[in-house]
Write a protein that holds these residues in place. Structure first.
Motif, PDB file in Angstrom:
ATOM      1  N   SER A  36      32.114  41.409  40.656  1.00 35.34           N
ATOM      2  CA  SER A  36      31.095  40.436  41.067  1.00 35.34           C
ATOM      3  C   SER A  36      31.492  39.827  42.407  1.00 35.34           C
ATOM      4  N   ASN A  37      30.518  39.259  43.092  1.00 33.38           N
ATOM      5  CA  ASN A  37      30.804  38.627  44.380  1.00 33.38           C
ATOM      6  C   ASN A  37      31.783  37.471  44.220  1.00 33.38           C
ATOM      7  N   LEU A  38      31.626  36.691  43.161  1.00 33.60           N
ATOM      8  CA  LEU A  38      32.534  35.574  42.910  1.00 33.60           C
ATOM      9  C   LEU A  38      33.963  36.082  42.742  1.00 33.60           C
ATOM     10  N   PHE A  39      34.132  37.099  41.924  1.00 31.54           N
ATOM     11  CA  PHE A  39      35.467  37.629  41.678  1.00 31.54           C
ATOM     12  C   PHE A  39      36.079  38.168  42.962  1.00 31.54           C
ATOM     13  N   GLU A  40      35.309  38.890  43.736  1.00 33.77           N
ATOM     14  CA  GLU A  40      35.834  39.452  44.988  1.00 33.77           C
ATOM     15  C   GLU A  40      36.217  38.345  45.958  1.00 33.77           C
ATOM     16  N   ASP A  41      35.455  37.257  45.999  1.00 32.37           N
ATOM     17  CA  ASP A  41      35.812  36.111  46.846  1.00 32.37           C
ATOM     18  C   ASP A  41      37.131  35.488  46.387  1.00 32.37           C
ATOM     19  N   LEU A  42      37.305  35.373  45.079  1.00 36.01           N
ATOM     20  CA  LEU A  42      38.547  34.816  44.543  1.00 36.01           C
ATOM     21  C   LEU A  42      39.741  35.709  44.881  1.00 36.01           C
ATOM     22  N   VAL A  43      39.559  37.015  44.780  1.00 36.32           N
ATOM     23  CA  VAL A  43      40.641  37.949  45.114  1.00 36.32           C
ATOM     24  C   VAL A  43      40.984  37.857  46.601  1.00 36.32           C
ATOM     25  N   GLU A  44      39.976  37.751  47.453  1.00 35.29           N
ATOM     26  CA  GLU A  44      40.237  37.617  48.886  1.00 35.29           C
ATOM     27  C   GLU A  44      41.014  36.335  49.187  1.00 35.29           C
ATOM     28  N   THR A  45      40.644  35.248  48.529  1.00 35.47           N
ATOM     29  CA  THR A  45      41.348  33.981  48.715  1.00 35.47           C
ATOM     30  C   THR A  45      42.778  34.094  48.223  1.00 35.47           C
TER      31      THR A  45
END
Length: 65
Positions: A36-45
């Motif tokens: 999901s976009n949320l998960f990918e944002d969290l991984v990038e952070t």
């Protein structure tokens, strides 16, 4: 070194132990919300923070008012 696969990347355990709790949360919820976009944002952070800790630039990325 621990890791898991997410979408188009491999997420490795952190080099700094301070990020281990976040890594464990990401690994735990990967089967549910991975991709999901949320998960990918969290991984990038998470990966950015791991880089910042590794480079010793923590103070530069924290701003206070």
């Amino acid at each position: 070194m621990s890791y898991f696969e997410s979408k188009d990347r491999t997420v490795f355990s952190p080099q700094n132990d301070k990020l281990l709790p976040l890594y464990k949360v990401l690994k735990q919820y990967h089967p549910t919300i991975g991709g999901s976009n949320l998960f990918e944002d969290l991984v990038e952070t998470y990966e950015y923070l791991d880089f910042v800790f590794k480079e010793g630039k923590v103070d530069e990325c924290i701003t206070t008012k």
